[in-house]
Design an enzyme around this catalytic site. Sequence first.
Site, PDB file in Angstrom:
ATOM      1  N   HIS A  54       0.834  -1.206   0.000  1.00 25.55           N
ATOM      2  CA  HIS A  54       0.000   0.000   0.000  1.00 25.55           C
ATOM      3  C   HIS A  54       0.867   1.254   0.000  1.00 25.55           C
ATOM      4  O   HIS A  54       2.086   1.168   0.166  1.00 25.55           O
ATOM      5  CB  HIS A  54      -1.015  -0.011   1.143  1.00 25.55           C
ATOM      6  CG  HIS A  54      -0.444   0.005   2.529  1.00 25.55           C
ATOM      7  ND1 HIS A  54       0.326  -1.003   3.037  1.00 25.55           N
ATOM      8  CD2 HIS A  54      -0.540   0.933   3.524  1.00 25.55           C
ATOM      9  CE1 HIS A  54       0.668  -0.726   4.282  1.00 25.55           C
ATOM     10  NE2 HIS A  54       0.173   0.453   4.606  1.00 25.55           N
ATOM     11  N   HIS A  56       1.349   3.870   1.921  1.00 28.19           N
ATOM     12  CA  HIS A  56       1.902   4.569   3.089  1.00 28.19           C
ATOM     13  C   HIS A  56       3.436   4.627   3.007  1.00 28.19           C
ATOM     14  O   HIS A  56       4.083   3.687   2.561  1.00 28.19           O
ATOM     15  CB  HIS A  56       1.453   3.893   4.388  1.00 28.19           C
ATOM     16  CG  HIS A  56       0.012   4.171   4.714  1.00 28.19           C
ATOM     17  ND1 HIS A  56      -0.720   3.406   5.588  1.00 28.19           N
ATOM     18  CD2 HIS A  56      -0.839   5.130   4.266  1.00 28.19           C
ATOM     19  CE1 HIS A  56      -1.950   3.889   5.671  1.00 28.19           C
ATOM     20  NE2 HIS A  56      -2.048   4.930   4.879  1.00 28.19           N
ATOM     21  N   ASP A  58       5.914   4.313   4.934  1.00 26.77           N
ATOM     22  CA  ASP A  58       6.797   3.320   5.543  1.00 26.77           C
ATOM     23  C   ASP A  58       6.775   1.989   4.790  1.00 26.77           C
ATOM     24  O   ASP A  58       7.426   1.031   5.192  1.00 26.77           O
ATOM     25  CB  ASP A  58       6.459   3.120   7.035  1.00 26.77           C
ATOM     26  CG  ASP A  58       5.019   2.726   7.273  1.00 26.77           C
ATOM     27  OD1 ASP A  58       4.141   3.151   6.487  1.00 26.77           O
ATOM     28  OD2 ASP A  58       4.754   1.989   8.235  1.00 26.77           O
ATOM     29  N   HIS A  59       6.031   1.936   3.686  1.00 25.68           N
ATOM     30  CA  HIS A  59       6.020   0.750   2.819  1.00 25.68           C
ATOM     31  C   HIS A  59       6.507   1.080   1.406  1.00 25.68           C
ATOM     32  O   HIS A  59       7.109   0.248   0.747  1.00 25.68           O
ATOM     33  CB  HIS A  59       4.606   0.153   2.748  1.00 25.68           C
ATOM     34  CG  HIS A  59       4.095  -0.285   4.083  1.00 25.68           C
ATOM     35  ND1 HIS A  59       4.121  -1.595   4.501  1.00 25.68           N
ATOM     36  CD2 HIS A  59       3.598   0.424   5.122  1.00 25.68           C
ATOM     37  CE1 HIS A  59       3.651  -1.675   5.744  1.00 25.68           C
ATOM     38  NE2 HIS A  59       3.325  -0.465   6.140  1.00 25.68           N
ATOM     39  N   HIS A 110      -7.575  -0.892   5.195  1.00 25.56           N
ATOM     40  CA  HIS A 110      -6.518  -0.065   5.808  1.00 25.56           C
ATOM     41  C   HIS A 110      -6.260   1.122   4.881  1.00 25.56           C
ATOM     42  O   HIS A 110      -6.231   2.272   5.312  1.00 25.56           O
ATOM     43  CB  HIS A 110      -5.263  -0.917   5.991  1.00 25.56           C
ATOM     44  CG  HIS A 110      -4.096  -0.174   6.557  1.00 25.56           C
ATOM     45  ND1 HIS A 110      -4.023   0.203   7.875  1.00 25.56           N
ATOM     46  CD2 HIS A 110      -2.948   0.277   5.981  1.00 25.56           C
ATOM     47  CE1 HIS A 110      -2.886   0.857   8.079  1.00 25.56           C
ATOM     48  NE2 HIS A 110      -2.218   0.915   6.947  1.00 25.56           N
ATOM     49  N   ASP A 134      -0.417  -4.193   5.860  1.00 24.72           N
ATOM     50  CA  ASP A 134      -1.090  -3.743   7.085  1.00 24.72           C
ATOM     51  C   ASP A 134      -2.550  -4.214   7.106  1.00 24.72           C
ATOM     52  O   ASP A 134      -3.427  -3.525   7.628  1.00 24.72           O
ATOM     53  CB  ASP A 134      -1.013  -2.216   7.206  1.00 24.72           C
ATOM     54  CG  ASP A 134       0.397  -1.748   7.545  1.00 24.72           C
ATOM     55  OD1 ASP A 134       1.308  -2.603   7.652  1.00 24.72           O
ATOM     56  OD2 ASP A 134       0.589  -0.530   7.692  1.00 24.72           O
ATOM     57  N   HIS A 173       4.405  -5.223   9.903  1.00 26.14           N
ATOM     58  CA  HIS A 173       4.961  -4.648  11.138  1.00 26.14           C
ATOM     59  C   HIS A 173       5.163  -5.707  12.204  1.00 26.14           C
ATOM     60  O   HIS A 173       4.428  -6.696  12.262  1.00 26.14           O
ATOM     61  CB  HIS A 173       4.001  -3.595  11.726  1.00 26.14           C
ATOM     62  CG  HIS A 173       3.899  -2.338  10.941  1.00 26.14           C
ATOM     63  ND1 HIS A 173       4.690  -1.239  11.179  1.00 26.14           N
ATOM     64  CD2 HIS A 173       3.082  -1.990   9.914  1.00 26.14           C
ATOM     65  CE1 HIS A 173       4.374  -0.266  10.343  1.00 26.14           C
ATOM     66  NE2 HIS A 173       3.397  -0.694   9.546  1.00 26.14           N
TER      67      HIS A 173
HETATM   68 ZN   LIG Z   1      -0.079   1.484   6.590  1.00 32.52          ZN
END
Ligand SMILES: [Zn+2]
Length: 284
Positions: A54, A56, A58-59, A110, A134, A173
């Site tokens: 996705h 975001h 941090d990905h 998400h 996530d 995570h």
């Molecule tokens: Zn996320």
Amino acid sequence: MKVKVISILEDNYMYLVIGEQSRMAIAVDPAVPHRLLDIIKREGLSLTAVLTTHHHWDHARGNETLVKEVPGLRVYGGDDRINALTDKVTNAQELKFNSINVRCLFTPCHTLGHMCYFVWEDDCTDAPAVFTGDTLFVAGCGRFFEGTAEQMYHNLTEVLGTLPQETKVFCGHEYTIKNLKFALKVEPENEKVKQMLTWARARDDDDKPTVPSTLIEEFEYNPFLRLSEESVQKFTGKTNPVDVLRVLRKEKDNFQKPKERMPPQAMLALQWDLLGASSCLPKT
Ligand SMILES: [Zn+2]
């Protein structure tokens, strides 16, 4: 098929799927690109593709650098907001990279473009793997940032829950201990939850990851996959599985909220959220 687990940032995972014969590699959510490239070089691999779960940061934040550094690299994902996306994929689409097969599983909630990736290798007896980003965590599930409980119910029970039970689960995570503490609140009598929590704490003491789990294990201790259990229904006061899931996630949102001041990174992410930009808080 080998999956290399690489801990990055505060509690994220990026992964490398490596074909044993071909030495060809596929990266999943490679958010720390130079570290990934060092590993690729050191192990004599060739990086063919990036699978992004996705958008975001941090990905997906590593994609742009990787595309610049690796000529011809393809970046797959289900959302136009993903950095440096080259190939937008749809539900059930299958990709083949030499002997490695990938089935894209659309799991919106998400984020509305979230994809999970089911991966297996030809002529290989290893269990298949699913990269759940996530959406599904070890002992938990992701926040419903852009979707509904109905969507997450579909994702968890009809999409991910129907994969072969031996499938290895690689999530986005390391939230396992916190998730299990919540699972214990939901089901204080569940022995499997207690065993897992002891094991996860020992792993944490040794600074080792708790991934992968397997789907069959998740059904034993993950409350978000145990919506028909009497104990989980009792905790939520609901019986309809979608209602049970909705209440569970709401309770989890409010469970052990950190009291200390937010780290600057999280504050920044929050500010971006408020500005309408995309972000992912380090902790869900
Ligand atoms: Zn996320």
